[in-house]
Design a protein around this motif. Structure first.
Motif, mmCIF file in Angstrom:
data_model
loop_
_atom_site.group_PDB
_atom_site.id
_atom_site.type_symbol
_atom_site.label_atom_id
_atom_site.label_comp_id
_atom_site.label_asym_id
_atom_site.label_seq_id
_atom_site.Cartn_x
_atom_site.Cartn_y
_atom_site.Cartn_z
ATOM 1 N N LEU A 1 24.974 80.887 49.544
ATOM 2 C CA LEU A 1 23.886 80.379 48.714
ATOM 3 C C LEU A 1 22.622 80.389 49.566
ATOM 4 O O LEU A 1 22.641 79.997 50.738
ATOM 5 C CB LEU A 1 24.209 78.965 48.232
ATOM 6 N N CYS B 1 17.110 77.849 44.488
ATOM 7 C CA CYS B 1 18.379 78.208 45.107
ATOM 8 C C CYS B 1 18.893 79.479 44.443
ATOM 9 O O CYS B 1 18.581 79.761 43.288
ATOM 10 C CB CYS B 1 19.411 77.093 44.985
ATOM 11 N N PRO C 1 22.624 81.323 44.386
ATOM 12 C CA PRO C 1 24.007 81.561 44.808
ATOM 13 C C PRO C 1 24.358 83.035 44.605
ATOM 14 O O PRO C 1 23.820 83.686 43.711
ATOM 15 C CB PRO C 1 24.817 80.682 43.854
#
Lengths: 117, 112
Positions: free
Chosen positions: B32, B89, B91
């Motif tokens: 991530l 973020c 992932p």
């Protein structure tokens, strides 16, 4: 300096007038991608390329074309721009594809703010 | 493809305080990444944490990853005005599509 260069930074055009946004990277990256960013919709991928002459559609490819004739360049072409393509566009590149080099960080250009009237 | 969802959508704190942002995702990942975006500029990669890591540090940044809860957090300690930005973020997994998918981000404002 390692970078992704987009041009122009700002562009105002009229409906239907073909335009090209250029993107060039000097890091010998295999992977390149175009995103558009709109308020409330976040970043959405338009097209990507895993290597020279290999391109594929992202999530919102309609109305756009790309080409990858050389490793360093990945232009975004709007054949007949429309007002709903008014957006902030980002080109990004990465050393490898995510299957071969998962976690390769994406390097982004500084963006092109396009307004279509 | 994977998409992270950042929480909160917006965060406003005083300079010097710590800022914590969270990210949740839905399926298994290999790693991530966290990115920062200053207003109107391109995203900048901050840090990557692999699925077999629980915590990682980089300067004033501390990232945690809990794969059992499918969540990650980004902590910025001793915040500065220059930390004002949006944070995303991303992932990713080997099985996933050939792209990083970004959510709406957390908009962080550091007040002087």
């Amino acid at each position: 300096e390692a970078q992704v260069t987009q041009n122009p930074r700002y562009l105002i055009t009229v409906t239907g007038k073909k335009l090209t946004v250029t993107c060039s990277q000097n890091m010998n990256h295999e992977y390149m991608s175009w995103y558009r960013q709109d308020p409330g919709l976040g970043l959405r991928q338009i097209y990507y390329s895993m290597n020279v002459e290999v391109t594929d559609k992202g999530d919102v490819p309609e109305g756009y074309k790309v080409s990858r004739k050389e490793k360093r360049n990945f232009p975004l072409i709007l054949e007949s721009p429309s007002p709903n393509q008014t957006s902030l566009y980002f080109c990004a590149s990465s050393l490898g594809t995510f299957r071969i080099l998962p976690g390769s960080p994406l390097h982004f250009g500084n963006g092109t703010r396009l307004t279509v009237t | 493809s994977q998409q992270g969802e950042e929480d909160p959508q917006a965060l406003s704190i005083q300079e010097g305080e710590n800022a914590t942002m969270n990210c949740s995702y839905k399926t298994s990942i290999n790693n991530l990444q966290w990115y920062r975006q200053n207003s109107g500029r391109g995203l900048v990669h901050l840090i990557l944490i692999r699925s077999n890591e629980r915590e990682k540090h980089s300067g004033r940044l501390r990232v945690t990853l809990d794969t059992s809860k499918k969540s990650s957090s980004l902590l910025i300690t001793a915040s500065r005005a220059a930390d004002t930005a949006s944070y995303f973020c991303a992932p990713s997994s080997i099985q996933g599509a050939q792209k990083l998918v970004f959510g709406q981000g957390t908009r962080l404002t550091i007040n002087p």
